[in-house]
Design a protein around this motif. Sequence first.
Motif, PDB file in Angstrom:
ATOM      1  N   LEU A 192       0.823  -1.202   0.000  1.00 63.34           N
ATOM      2  CA  LEU A 192       0.000   0.000   0.000  1.00 63.34           C
ATOM      3  C   LEU A 192       0.864   1.261   0.000  1.00 63.34           C
ATOM      4  N   SER A 193       2.010   1.196   0.651  1.00 62.29           N
ATOM      5  CA  SER A 193       2.927   2.336   0.629  1.00 62.29           C
ATOM      6  C   SER A 193       3.430   2.601  -0.779  1.00 62.29           C
ATOM      7  N   SER A 194       3.675   1.533  -1.534  1.00 64.91           N
ATOM      8  CA  SER A 194       4.124   1.713  -2.920  1.00 64.91           C
ATOM      9  C   SER A 194       3.022   2.345  -3.764  1.00 64.91           C
ATOM     10  N   TYR A 195       1.765   1.955  -3.505  1.00 64.61           N
ATOM     11  CA  TYR A 195       0.643   2.575  -4.209  1.00 64.61           C
ATOM     12  C   TYR A 195       0.574   4.070  -3.875  1.00 64.61           C
TER      13      TYR A 195
ATOM     14  N   GLU B  33      -6.901   1.150   9.470  1.00 66.93           N
ATOM     15  CA  GLU B  33      -6.735   2.404  10.211  1.00 66.93           C
ATOM     16  C   GLU B  33      -5.460   3.117   9.774  1.00 66.93           C
ATOM     17  N   TRP B  34      -4.371   2.362   9.658  1.00 72.12           N
ATOM     18  CA  TRP B  34      -3.104   2.945   9.202  1.00 72.12           C
ATOM     19  C   TRP B  34      -3.237   3.488   7.789  1.00 72.12           C
ATOM     20  N   PHE B  35      -3.892   2.739   6.914  1.00 71.05           N
ATOM     21  CA  PHE B  35      -4.021   3.101   5.509  1.00 71.05           C
ATOM     22  C   PHE B  35      -4.801   4.406   5.333  1.00 71.05           C
ATOM     23  N   VAL B  36      -5.928   4.529   6.023  1.00 67.94           N
ATOM     24  CA  VAL B  36      -6.739   5.738   5.904  1.00 67.94           C
ATOM     25  C   VAL B  36      -5.972   6.952   6.419  1.00 67.94           C
ATOM     26  N   GLN B  37      -5.249   6.777   7.525  1.00 69.74           N
ATOM     27  CA  GLN B  37      -4.456   7.881   8.059  1.00 69.74           C
ATOM     28  C   GLN B  37      -3.383   8.317   7.055  1.00 69.74           C
TER      29      GLN B  37
END
Length: 370
Positions: free
Chosen positions: A171-174, A207-211
């Motif tokens: 997800l970080s790469s996205y 939660e991490w992703f939305v933040q």
Amino acid sequence: MLNFFDESKYQDTVTVHEMKERVKKAAALEELRKIHEEIIPFIQGLEASGLSINNRYNSLNDIHDVLTRKAVSFAYDTTRETIGTAPGERYCFFSMGSSARHEQTIWTDQDNGLIYQTGHADKREVEAFAEEFSRTAVHYLAEVGYPLCQGNVMASNLRWRNSDEEWKDLLSSYLNKGSEDDLKYMMIMLDTKPVYGFPEPLYRLREWFVQEIRQRPFILKKMAELVTSHEIPINIFGMIFTERWGKFAGRFDLKQGVFAPFTNNIKLLSVLYGEGAQSTRERIFGLNEKGCFSSSQIDECVAAYDFLLELRLSHSMDLKEMDDRLDYHLWLATMDSKAAQQLKRTMKLTKLIQKQIKKRGTSFEQSAGI
């Protein structure tokens, strides 16, 4: 909050509780498939009892939830028998898309993934178990009556099966690249719901992703550009455009023409305003509480959403004798004038919401709390 109806008022129909109990007692996939095939008369009974579209969807999706959970539990047990006891780590098989939003109709394909923790166990053993478990779960769900996803958004695809740390890296790469495909994958991952296993890793990841998204104005802006670039096929005179070519020529694509844009717009607004609800209905009410919608707009949004749900459900029930059960193309000529007018209002409302999102383009830093 979701409003569940009082089953005791409808003793002449099969209740949700009775359907759930049959699923819980099922000992084989064939039993689950038979229950899945009884969903149409079950929903017809609820409709005849006068239930609202909201309550019918709640009931229908409750049945889908227990069916998929039971099928996946069979897959987990089979995997343990096939390759031995599972490594002492945690796995969470989860759903995405309409299932996560509680919007499944009679016929729905698969959209699922897997997240797991490797911990101190042998990583290769954990990955081997995760692969076999995912492959079996996808196969079992298909046997029960949930077709494979044509876009391959399934846990059997390595892209949608990762450890918790691998999911963060992916997800970080996205987030860092932000290509059109990356944006689409991120939009998919904003709709997730645990099906079987330990849900905590999935909750923490979301939660991490939305933040992370809300702290990246550039990504928010690109997401907004993506969802607002979808042309709603209606002109200023209220003329609705239908498919011009192919097997659905002359018909209106309900999913791509209005339903997906509507739900995606609400989803993005929820991220912008920090609304953490998962279902579209709860997101609408949450956005109202945060001042996104006026009282008149909230009424319009709820009416539009209920109308779209009704159209989808009735159309999916009409497809019971057809081969292509996942089709959502409608003949507008068969729609009564009241419904046709509501469809036009809903499409115009969706265009209006798109315009509101576009106007936010220069203020995403403020929206993200930066």
